[in-house]
Enzyme design. Structure first.
Site, PDB file in Angstrom:
ATOM      1  CE  LYS A 142       0.811   1.345   4.486  1.00 55.05           C
ATOM      2  NZ  LYS A 142       1.535   2.591   4.872  1.00 55.05           N
TER       3      LYS A 142
ATOM      4  N   PRO B 202      10.151  -4.725   1.380  1.00 54.58           N
ATOM      5  CG  PRO B 202      10.886  -2.522   1.178  1.00 54.58           C
ATOM      6  CD  PRO B 202      10.082  -3.569   0.466  1.00 54.58           C
TER       7      PRO B 202
ATOM      8  CG  ASP C 255      -1.303   0.477   8.418  1.00 59.18           C
ATOM      9  OD1 ASP C 255      -2.043   1.377   8.848  1.00 59.18           O
ATOM     10  OD2 ASP C 255      -0.136   0.678   8.050  1.00 59.18           O
TER      11      ASP C 255
END
Length: 286
Positions: free
Chosen positions: A14, A97, A139
């Site tokens: 995102k 990452p 999230d």
């Protein structure tokens, strides 16, 4: 013998196309306003049921004990909520990452919840899965619900929106940013006046910003260098608390050229298209 059922599912990245910090709550969490959008780039999870109730994840991530991995935690949380005696064999193909601000761990957790709900035949609705996800991280619900969203609170109050879907070039400066360090920094802006969703959308991408950017620049010179390099070529922002920074391009050709230039300058970078519907939901047909 027939093959055991399995699912191979995306766990998309995102971007925070906008991130405002409007206050700090007594419990230490920050009040936010943000716009979430998905990318057609991310990790991949392959899930298969186990009859013995065990949850096994391969490979292990460097520096993350399996019991602390959000994938394992999501699977065990769903087991407990459903009273399910099945387990799971989960393989992670990691592309995003860690500490990059792309939501990789949260996306992995959401894909685990939706994928195991399907494999275990639980039939939980999105409200129930999103509530479980929130207990794992602020999230996670947006990935569970699977649509670009305007978010408030700590990021959990979501309203679906349709954003423009440009091409992006994303650079990872090669450092891991500590979200705790950024939100704990004395110089962080915490008093931005709240705006309405309508005003945010009406203003458009040219007016969007990230209130964390100045603090991250100060704490992480590598991120500052990436922002400076990329912003000299296209409109650029930090996503989340970083470390990744992204440039917005209007065509694939522009993105191709900028990615090639970034690679020549030895940046870790990738190109992706913005999406309003999560590719996870597209695969599952949710």
């Amino acid at each position: 013998m027939p093959e055991s059922p399995h699912l191979t599912l995306p766990a998309p990245a995102k971007l925070n196309r906008l991130l405002l910090i409007t206050g700090r709550r007594p419990d230490g969490y920050h009040e936010l306003q943000t716009l979430f959008q998905f990318l057609d780039h991310g990790d991949t999870l392959t899930l298969a049921p186990r009859a013995d109730g065990q949850v096994r994840l391969t490979p292990t991530l460097h520096g993350v004990a399996p019991e602390h991995n959000l994938i394992v935690r999501a699977a065990r949380l769903l087991q407990a909520e459903a009273g399910c005696r099945l387990g799971a064999e989960i393989h992670l193909e990691k592309r995003l990452p860690m500490g990059g601000g792309l939501g990789g761990g949260s996306s992995n957790a959401a894909t685990t919840l939706l994928g195991l709900d399907r494999l275990w035949g639980l039939g939980f609705d999105l409200d129930r899965l999103a509530a479980l996800g929130l207990s794992l991280g602020a999230d996670v619900p947006v990935f569970v619900r699977g649509h670009a969203a305007w978010a408030e609170g700590i990021g959990e109050r979501l309203t679906p929106v349709d954003l423009d879907t440009p091409w992006f070039v994303v650079i990872h400066p090669g450092v891991t940013v500590s979200t705790q360090a950024v939100f704990g920094a004395a110089q962080l802006t915490r008093d931005t006046l709240p705006i309405t969703m309508a005003r945010a959308l009406q203003g458009g991408a040219s007016s969007w910003r990230n209130d964390c950017e100045a603090t991250v620049r100060e704490l992480y010179p590598e991120v500052a260098r990436a922002l400076d390099w990329l912003s000299s070529r296209a409109p650029t922002m930090l996503t989340g608390t970083g470390a990744c920074v992204f440039a917005r391009l209007q065509s694939k050709g522009e993105a191709d050229r900028l990615l090639a230039e970034a690679t020549r300058h030895h940046w870790q970078a990738f190109m992706a298209r913005g999406l309003n519907c999560s590719p996870l939901h597209a695969v599952l047909g949710r």
